[in-house]
Design a protein around this motif. Structure first.
Motif, short mmCIF file in Angstrom:
data_model
loop_
_atom_site.label_atom_id
_atom_site.label_comp_id
_atom_site.label_asym_id
_atom_site.label_seq_id
_atom_site.Cartn_x
_atom_site.Cartn_y
_atom_site.Cartn_z
N LEU A 87 74.24 10.60 -97.19
CA LEU A 87 74.03 9.16 -97.21
C LEU A 87 74.67 8.63 -98.48
N ILE A 88 75.31 7.47 -98.39
CA ILE A 88 75.91 6.84 -99.57
C ILE A 88 75.54 5.37 -99.56
N ARG A 89 75.19 4.86 -100.72
CA ARG A 89 74.92 3.44 -100.89
C ARG A 89 75.62 3.00 -102.15
N PHE A 90 76.29 1.84 -102.10
CA PHE A 90 76.89 1.29 -103.30
C PHE A 90 76.94 -0.22 -103.21
N THR A 91 77.12 -0.85 -104.37
CA THR A 91 77.25 -2.29 -104.46
C THR A 91 78.72 -2.62 -104.68
N LEU A 92 79.21 -3.57 -103.90
CA LEU A 92 80.60 -3.98 -104.03
C LEU A 92 80.83 -4.74 -105.33
N GLY A 93 81.99 -4.52 -105.93
CA GLY A 93 82.42 -5.30 -107.09
C GLY A 93 83.24 -6.48 -106.57
N SER A 94 84.30 -6.83 -107.25
CA SER A 94 85.14 -7.95 -106.81
C SER A 94 86.10 -7.55 -105.69
N THR A 95 86.35 -6.25 -105.53
CA THR A 95 87.22 -5.78 -104.45
C THR A 95 86.40 -5.68 -103.17
N PRO A 96 86.81 -6.41 -102.13
CA PRO A 96 86.04 -6.31 -100.88
C PRO A 96 86.32 -4.99 -100.17
N LEU A 97 85.38 -4.58 -99.37
CA LEU A 97 85.58 -3.40 -98.54
C LEU A 97 86.61 -3.79 -97.49
N ASP A 98 87.65 -3.00 -97.33
CA ASP A 98 88.72 -3.40 -96.43
C ASP A 98 88.36 -3.24 -94.96
N GLY A 112 74.10 11.96 -85.08
CA GLY A 112 72.97 11.16 -85.52
C GLY A 112 72.66 11.40 -86.98
N ARG A 113 72.05 10.41 -87.61
CA ARG A 113 71.73 10.51 -89.03
C ARG A 113 70.63 11.53 -89.21
N GLU A 114 70.90 12.54 -90.03
CA GLU A 114 69.97 13.65 -90.25
C GLU A 114 69.13 13.48 -91.51
N LEU A 115 69.55 12.61 -92.41
CA LEU A 115 68.88 12.44 -93.70
C LEU A 115 68.22 11.07 -93.78
N ASP A 116 67.33 10.96 -94.73
CA ASP A 116 66.72 9.66 -95.01
C ASP A 116 66.49 9.60 -96.52
N ALA A 117 66.47 8.41 -97.04
CA ALA A 117 66.20 8.20 -98.46
C ALA A 117 65.37 6.93 -98.58
N LYS A 118 64.63 6.86 -99.66
CA LYS A 118 63.77 5.71 -99.90
C LYS A 118 64.57 4.40 -99.93
N TRP A 119 65.82 4.46 -100.39
CA TRP A 119 66.66 3.27 -100.54
C TRP A 119 67.43 2.93 -99.27
N TRP A 120 67.32 3.73 -98.22
CA TRP A 120 68.03 3.47 -96.98
C TRP A 120 67.27 2.41 -96.17
N PRO A 121 67.94 1.33 -95.75
CA PRO A 121 67.24 0.25 -95.05
C PRO A 121 66.89 0.59 -93.60
N ARG A 122 65.87 -0.04 -93.10
CA ARG A 122 65.48 0.11 -91.69
C ARG A 122 66.29 -0.88 -90.85
N VAL A 147 76.68 -1.71 -99.48
CA VAL A 147 77.32 -0.94 -98.41
C VAL A 147 76.52 0.33 -98.21
N TYR A 148 76.21 0.63 -96.96
CA TYR A 148 75.47 1.83 -96.59
C TYR A 148 76.35 2.64 -95.66
N ALA A 149 76.49 3.94 -95.93
CA ALA A 149 77.32 4.81 -95.10
C ALA A 149 76.65 6.16 -94.95
N TRP A 150 76.78 6.72 -93.76
CA TRP A 150 76.25 8.06 -93.54
C TRP A 150 77.21 8.87 -92.69
N THR A 151 77.14 10.16 -92.85
CA THR A 151 77.88 11.08 -92.01
C THR A 151 76.99 12.25 -91.66
#
Length: 170
Positions: A87-98, A112-122, A147-151
């Motif tokens: 799981l990855i979470r980050f905040t965008l700076g001035s560069t938008p996600l393309d 399917g998502r196999e992990l969970d974290a307290k900071w992952w939104p429902r 931005v929230y991403a999982w693999t």
């Protein structure tokens, strides 16, 4: 009848049950991290900026190539057993996600998502879109500046396992 063994067994069971519920919800700290790593075989890392996060090395805690260079407050949660789930979470700076995209072929359906974290939104699943420019396909969602991403380790179309898609294909 000696009840002492029953009392001890009940106390041990209560401690184990409490730990099973409490450990995943505690903030990362030097006391609980080793226990969480061993019991749940998962680990989290946090980087203040993209410059602080590795772009090469062991894949579990490296940033994918599509993460903007000015991203900040990066959190990565990964399996420690060698699995590719993250799981990855980050905040965008001035560069938008393309924009999440798969330029080299049709995305595959992730297991399917196999992990969970307290900071992952429902309830983020309907906003997720595939991103396939690295060795693994990610499901990516943007909420405001976050931005929230999982693999789950699903290979990206056109990528050899363990390798990014060549720059010419991007």
């Amino acid at each position: 009848m000696n009840r002492r063994p029953l009392v001890i067994a009940a106390a041990v069971a209560a401690v184990v049950a409490t730990a099973a519920f409490a450990l995943p919800n505690l903030p990362p700290n030097p006391l609980t991290d080793p226990i969480t790593d061993q019991v749940f075989q998962e680990k989290s890392k946090r980087y203040p900026t993209a410059a602080d996060a590795p772009r090469r090395g062991p894949e579990a805690f490296t940033l994918p190539s599509w993460v903007p260079g000015d991203a900040r407050d990066i959190r990565i949660h990964a399996r420690t057993t060698g699995g590719e789930a993250r799981l990855i979470r980050f905040t965008l700076g001035s560069t938008p996600l393309d924009g999440p995209q798969c330029r080299t072929g049709a995305p595959k359906r992730p297991r399917g998502r196999e992990l969970d974290a307290k900071w992952w939104p429902r309830g983020i699943r309907p906003q997720e879109r595939p991103e396939c420019r690295d060795a693994h396909q990610y499901q990516v969602a943007v909420r405001g500046r976050h931005v929230y991403a999982w693999t789950d380790g699903t290979p990206s179309p056109g990528a050899a396992p363990g390798r990014s898609i060549p720059t010419a294909a991007r």
